[in-house]
Design an enzyme around this catalytic site. Structure first.
Site, PDB file in Angstrom:
ATOM      1  N   SER A   1       0.816  -1.069  -0.014  1.00  0.00           N
ATOM      2  CA  SER A   1      -0.210  -0.099  -0.054  1.00  0.00           C
ATOM      3  C   SER A   1       0.860   1.366   0.051  1.00  0.00           C
ATOM      4  CB  SER A   1      -0.870   0.062   1.144  1.00  0.00           C
ATOM      5  OG  SER A   1      -0.165  -0.020   2.190  1.00  0.00           O
ATOM      6  N   LYS A   2       0.276   2.406  -0.040  1.00  0.00           N
ATOM      7  CA  LYS A   2       0.962   3.689  -0.058  1.00  0.00           C
ATOM      8  C   LYS A   2       2.199   3.889   0.803  1.00  0.00           C
ATOM      9  CE  LYS A   2      -2.988   3.272  -0.300  1.00  0.00           C
ATOM     10  NZ  LYS A   2      -3.816   2.528  -0.446  1.00  0.00           N
ATOM     11  N   ARG A   3       1.728   3.326   1.971  1.00  0.00           N
ATOM     12  CA  ARG A   3       2.857   3.615   3.134  1.00  0.00           C
ATOM     13  C   ARG A   3       4.195   2.756   2.663  1.00  0.00           C
ATOM     14  NH1 ARG A   3       2.221  -0.472   6.540  1.00  0.00           N
ATOM     15  NH2 ARG A   3       0.317  -1.450   6.300  1.00  0.00           N
ATOM     16  N   HIS A   4       4.239   1.956   1.553  1.00  0.00           N
ATOM     17  CA  HIS A   4       5.405   1.277   1.380  1.00  0.00           C
ATOM     18  C   HIS A   4       6.098   1.818   0.151  1.00  0.00           C
ATOM     19  CE1 HIS A   4       2.754  -2.228   3.087  1.00  0.00           C
ATOM     20  NE2 HIS A   4       3.637  -2.252   3.697  1.00  0.00           N
ATOM     21  N   GLY A   5       5.568   3.109  -0.065  1.00  0.00           N
ATOM     22  CA  GLY A   5       6.310   3.833  -1.486  1.00  0.00           C
ATOM     23  C   GLY A   5       5.398   3.876  -2.396  1.00  0.00           C
TER      24      GLY A   5
END
Length: 492
Positions: free
Chosen positions: A253-257
């Site tokens: 998801s977004k928080r992984h890049g």
RNA sequence: GGCCCGGUGGUCAAGUGGUUAAGACACGGCCCUUUCAAGGCUGUAACACGGGUUCGACUCCCGUCCGGGUCACCA
């Protein structure tokens, strides 16, 4: 076996996700490997979230990756239309058939009623599942409900106590029990079919032979198989590929890049690198070579070598692969890719002149083996632009205090001025000559000169660096450095 | 929680009952290069756990644990 037909069926609710790209890729590879056809279908039955903008973004991303489709909404084909909202009349036929045969029914339950039932189930410690209470509504009851203004949905009658077997090409046989599945909705109250229904009708009518999709769809598959059976139509082969995980092992998801394909494009990844990397995430070649073009990958691809376990997205490896592709990239193409970044950074005008382009070409050559992404080029620009030099550390300063420094740098400036045509070869010759002429060692020339020119001990080859800086900037930088070191050199 | 899918070095990933358990990325060392990077060589490092089955299990079976997916009028 007839001709193989596979499809990628994204819902246009956002940009193409990296996981979606991998699903598309595996379908594409399978089609190319088997001489089959790769179909693009847009699953836009979620009217709320779907948009044309997203659809266009997805198509653009797929094209950027080089995954060209044989049939699709933009190019048509013999099995169109390729957008689900344009196939409503097709679904209608099949819905009516199910309704007429008593394999589906209208349900008038409101959201509140459903939620109440759900809570009751939970309260009893049972699995929440639709009770099927609208299954046997009489025409009178239906009329009454409809007069109340209720908009019905259509639910599918799930047979009880049935074992549903999914022969999966990557997972082997997977078995589900129909008792775990409640009567699910196949047509929403707005008259649009749900995913589980539309996907079956589409895959059948489009003669899809192999459904290759993400594992998150595995638990939906028994519902779909039930529909295939109720309709008495051919069931395709299935292959569920595992998910892509973030570094903490949860779904990417977004928080992984960056999660969308466009983000990678914008950061300066090459499509070949992304595709190569994605192919290696879940699939493995027979040999030890891992760098492959799309065509080479397609030649070798097989579902038998697709791994079952989920894969963590390894950014380091992607970056490495991208570096490999950048190093192998022909200069003109690399320069072309770098241009937008340089323009955005204000290093090159929006209407580049010949001189600017020649300069860019030199910069790109100097940096090619150092770049991991094309966007990284901007980080190197202070090296090549501006007259200021910041001496970055004691060690660097020491190099300027050598006795040989001033004569060396003075001679360098003289020779540089005398140079007719400034280019890397000429500079190289100049530096060699300079070393010899002054009777110095390389060590007394190259490193001090580099520091005097850039303030740093590391950087691109001096012949390129100097060619890029040009005579004036080089000399300005040298004199400023000399000042910082407390020396004076005559500008020639 | 029910159902389903997984579990080989930090990561990707070969492996299909007998192997010194490949390879790649990352990391360390050496070489090359008057810099860095790139390149070459090299090193550290793995079969989740417990029971079976078997002459022999990473490979087969069962259980446990861990991770993930799914249980929508989203796909």
């Amino acid at each position: 076996m007839g001709k193989i037909r596979v499809r990628f069926a994204p819902s246009p609710t956002g940009p193409l996700h990296i996981g979606g790209a991998r699903s598309a890729l595996f379908n594409y590879l399978y089609a190319k490997n088997t001489g089959g056809r790769f179909i693009l279908r847009i699953e836009d039955t979620d009217l709320e979230r779907s948009s044309r903008e997203s659809e266009e973004n997805i198509l653009a991303s797929l094209k950027w990756l080089g995954l060209e489709w044989d049939e699709g909404p933009d190019i048509g084909g013999d099995y169109g239309p390729y957008r689900q909202t344009e196939r409503l009349d097709i679904y209608k036929k099949y819905i009516e058939r199910l309704l007429a045969e008593g394999k589906a029914y209208y349900c008038y339950c409101s959201e509140e009623e459903l939620e109440f039932e759900r809570q009751e189930c939970l309260g009893r410690g049972e699995v929440p599942k639709y009770s099927g209470k609208c299954r046997n509504l009489t025409p009178e009851e239906r009329k009454k409900l409809e007069d109340e203004g209720r908009k019905p949905v259509v639910r599918f009658c799930v047979p009880s106590n049935r074992e549903i077997l999914i022969p999966d090409k990557v997972r082997g046989d997977v078995v589900f029990d129909s008792d775990g599945i409640g009567d699910f909705v196949i047509v929403k109250s707005d008259g649009i079919p749900t995913y589980n229904f539309a996907v079956v009708v589409d895959d059948f009518t489009m003669e899809i032979t192999h459904v290759i999709r993400a594992e998150e769809h595995l638990s939906n598959t028994p519902r779909q198989i039930l529909i295939y059976e109720a309709l008495g139509i051919t069931i395709p082969e299935f292959a569920h590929i595992s998910l892509i995980l973030g570094s903490d092992r949860s779904k990417m998801s977004k928080r992984h890049g960056a999660t969308s394909v466009v983000q990678y494009k914008e950061e300066g990844y090459l499509p070949e690198a992304v595709v190569n990397f994605l192919a290696l995430l879940g699939w493995s070649p027979v040999g030890e070579e891992e760098v492959f073009s799309l065509e080479e990958t397609a030649e070798q691809f097989s579902l038998a070598r697709v791994a079952k376990n989920p894969a963590v997205f390894d950014m380091d490896k992607l970056r490495w692969l991208n570096g490999v592709y950048i190093r192998n990239c022909p200069l003109p193409r690399l320069a072309e890719m770098a241009l937008p970044y340089m323009q955005k950074g204000g290093y090159i005008s929006s209407e580049p002149t010949q001189d600017e382009l020649a300069w860019l070409s030199l910069v790109v050559t100097a940096l090619q083996e150092k770049l991991t992404t094309v966007g990284d080029i901007i980080g190197f620009m202070p090296l090549f632009t501006g007259d200021d030099v910041v001496i970055d550390g004691e060690e660097q300063l020491e190099l300027l205090k050598e006795d040989t420094f001033l004569p060396m740098i003075t001679a360098f400036c003289e020779n540089l001025s005398a140079l007719e045509d400034l280019n890397p070869v000429a500079v190289k010759t100049l530096l060699k000559g300079l070393t010899k002429e002054l009777g110095l060692k390389g060590k007394q020339v190259y490193m001090p000169l580099r520091v005097a020119l850039t303030g740093q001990k590391h950087g691109p080859e001096l012949d390129y660096l100097i060619s890029i800086l040009g005579k004036e900037t080089s000399k300005k930088r040298l004199s400023r450095t000399a000042e910082q070191a407390g020396l004076k050199i005559p500008l020639t």
